[in-house]
Write an enzyme that holds these catalytic residues in place. Sequence first.
Site, PDB file in Angstrom:
ATOM      1  N   TRP A 157       0.866  -1.188   0.000  1.00 11.40           N
ATOM      2  CA  TRP A 157       0.000   0.000   0.000  1.00 11.40           C
ATOM      3  C   TRP A 157       0.899   1.234   0.000  1.00 11.40           C
ATOM      4  O   TRP A 157       1.844   1.315   0.801  1.00 11.40           O
ATOM      5  CB  TRP A 157      -0.882  -0.034   1.250  1.00 11.40           C
ATOM      6  CG  TRP A 157      -1.820   1.132   1.402  1.00 11.40           C
ATOM      7  CD1 TRP A 157      -2.622   1.659   0.439  1.00 11.40           C
ATOM      8  CD2 TRP A 157      -2.057   1.888   2.587  1.00 11.40           C
ATOM      9  NE1 TRP A 157      -3.353   2.701   0.961  1.00 11.40           N
ATOM     10  CE2 TRP A 157      -3.030   2.866   2.280  1.00 11.40           C
ATOM     11  CE3 TRP A 157      -1.569   1.833   3.890  1.00 11.40           C
ATOM     12  CZ2 TRP A 157      -3.501   3.774   3.214  1.00 11.40           C
ATOM     13  CZ3 TRP A 157      -2.034   2.734   4.818  1.00 11.40           C
ATOM     14  CH2 TRP A 157      -2.990   3.693   4.494  1.00 11.40           C
ATOM     15  N   ASP A 238      -1.023  -5.844   9.071  1.00 15.29           N
ATOM     16  CA  ASP A 238      -1.916  -4.733   8.744  1.00 15.29           C
ATOM     17  C   ASP A 238      -3.182  -5.321   8.126  1.00 15.29           C
ATOM     18  O   ASP A 238      -3.222  -5.645   6.936  1.00 15.29           O
ATOM     19  CB  ASP A 238      -1.218  -3.782   7.751  1.00 15.29           C
ATOM     20  CG  ASP A 238      -2.142  -2.645   7.337  1.00 15.29           C
ATOM     21  OD1 ASP A 238      -3.193  -2.471   7.973  1.00 15.29           O
ATOM     22  OD2 ASP A 238      -1.802  -1.929   6.367  1.00 15.29           O
ATOM     23  N   LYS A 274     -13.006  -0.201   5.457  1.00 19.88           N
ATOM     24  CA  LYS A 274     -13.507  -0.984   4.329  1.00 19.88           C
ATOM     25  C   LYS A 274     -14.591  -1.952   4.774  1.00 19.88           C
ATOM     26  O   LYS A 274     -15.623  -2.070   4.131  1.00 19.88           O
ATOM     27  CB  LYS A 274     -12.373  -1.797   3.695  1.00 19.88           C
ATOM     28  CG  LYS A 274     -11.102  -1.032   3.489  1.00 19.88           C
ATOM     29  CD  LYS A 274     -11.153  -0.158   2.278  1.00 19.88           C
ATOM     30  CE  LYS A 274     -10.052   0.868   2.343  1.00 19.88           C
ATOM     31  NZ  LYS A 274      -9.641   1.378   1.066  1.00 19.88           N
TER      32      LYS A 274
HETATM   33  N1  PMP Z   1      -3.692  -0.663   5.214  1.00 22.63           N
HETATM   34  C1  PMP Z   1      -4.051  -1.053   3.999  1.00 22.63           C
HETATM   35  C2  PMP Z   1      -3.381  -2.223   3.389  1.00 22.63           C
HETATM   36  C3  PMP Z   1      -5.057  -0.374   3.320  1.00 22.63           C
HETATM   37  O1  PMP Z   1      -5.408  -0.789   2.105  1.00 22.63           O
HETATM   38  C4  PMP Z   1      -5.675   0.726   3.939  1.00 22.63           C
HETATM   39  C5  PMP Z   1      -6.741   1.477   3.224  1.00 22.63           C
HETATM   40  N2  PMP Z   1      -6.533   1.702   1.900  1.00 22.63           N
HETATM   41  C6  PMP Z   1      -5.261   1.091   5.228  1.00 22.63           C
HETATM   42  C7  PMP Z   1      -4.272   0.360   5.828  1.00 22.63           C
HETATM   43  C8  PMP Z   1      -5.784   2.225   6.029  1.00 22.63           C
HETATM   44  O2  PMP Z   1      -6.945   2.810   5.721  1.00 22.63           O
HETATM   45  P1  PMP Z   1      -7.727   3.738   6.725  1.00 22.63           P
HETATM   46  O3  PMP Z   1      -6.760   4.640   7.378  1.00 22.63           O
HETATM   47  O4  PMP Z   1      -8.703   4.428   5.854  1.00 22.63           O
HETATM   48  O5  PMP Z   1      -8.392   2.844   7.702  1.00 22.63           O
END
Ligand code: PMP
Length: 425
Positions: A157, A238, A274
Amino acid sequence: MYIKKITQILRKLEIITYASVRRTSDWWQNVSLGPPDPILGLTEAYNLNKHPKKMNIGVGGYKDDEGKPYVLPCVREAEAIIAGKKMDKDYAPIQGIAEFNEQSAKLAFGGESYVIRNSLNVTVQAVSGTGALRLGGAFLKNFFPGSKIIYLPSLTWLNHVPVFKHSGLDIKTYKYYDPETRTLDFCGLMEDIGNMPENSVILFHPIAHNPTGVDPTREQWVEISHAVKRKRLLVFFDMAYQGFVTGDLDADAASVRLFIDECHHILLAQTYSKVMGLYGERIGAFTVITGSEEEAGRVLSQLKILIRAMYANPPLHGARIATEILKSEKLTKQWTDELKGMAQRIISIRQKLKQGLEREGSTRNWDHVISQRGMFCFTGLNPEQVKKLTEDFHIYLNTNGRISIAAVGSNNVDYLAHAIHQVTK
Ligand code: PMP
């Protein structure tokens, strides 16, 4: 006094500007213009485009089949319950709402997990997944006695790099994705782990790897776990997509639970962005697995000090929504049904995209469109082809060729297939 008066008159007459009066304090003269965010910058460009067929498939947000943002009905129900309770707006505790933290840990590890039964997990509320990773970065920087290097998969990411750099860690990568075969480079991965210095930190995506959609198999996770143990590496998981792949919360957490069963003291970032569609609520959790309840107490005390310095207390609303859903059997059941619905829609769009490409007459192999998992498809398009998609077809995506399948609907999947074929034939 006299000078001030003259200045005021001149300014009224627009003879001198505010900036010229304040020339002595031009502190930001040397601040250079930063580039737009590689992902969110796409939305800005997309919004300016007026073409009727334009598509924004760069940002990883789930949309319904008509391309509209989707609020899960279980979230609406939870909000109605919360509104009925007329709750106060006091500060949350520094580590967040206790019930939320408990439920988040149960979600990740399973209610019967020995780490929960023995209070070995320190789970705190975090400002979504990004905030959980950033807090984890700060904790590592301040307290990890091993090296300050974090190994990230190549690819990963895009925001992982700045988040951990900003935490003061050094970034290195390990082999993960093989662009030739469009599968996991398992040999490369194992070789790289074998070459890592002991007591380093390694980050894994436990499910639905972003951006490639390529995950290790169960057997491969077992081998990875053993290799990691031999090297005494600290694993940072993660987990952004638990339930999003199969709609089964337990199945999607299998890799994390395997590592727990094998007694790894992992770090874990979770996010409800998500999986509950709570993107803008910024709700997530960060966990450290410790060796004893007493150690857990010390770790918690330091996390609280870090949180206090970073943002003092976490926000309430998202945590309340997630808690209402997770603590109610009925709402959890509804949530998992809705998750399954989202997962199935994504799978059906994958199939339609592949069929569309074949119908267009593409002779390339598009099997990966179906075999990759989660929200994204790592198409294999090169930056030149991506540029053509945007310029000729008004389709916005990152130059790495990642598309968010979750943002494609049945009404525009054929247009996407047509456009991809045109730029790849
Ligand atoms: N880690 C990964 C692998 C992700 O794809 C995302 C969202 N795209 C996140 C962390 C963090 O997203 P958020 O801060 O919106 O919860």
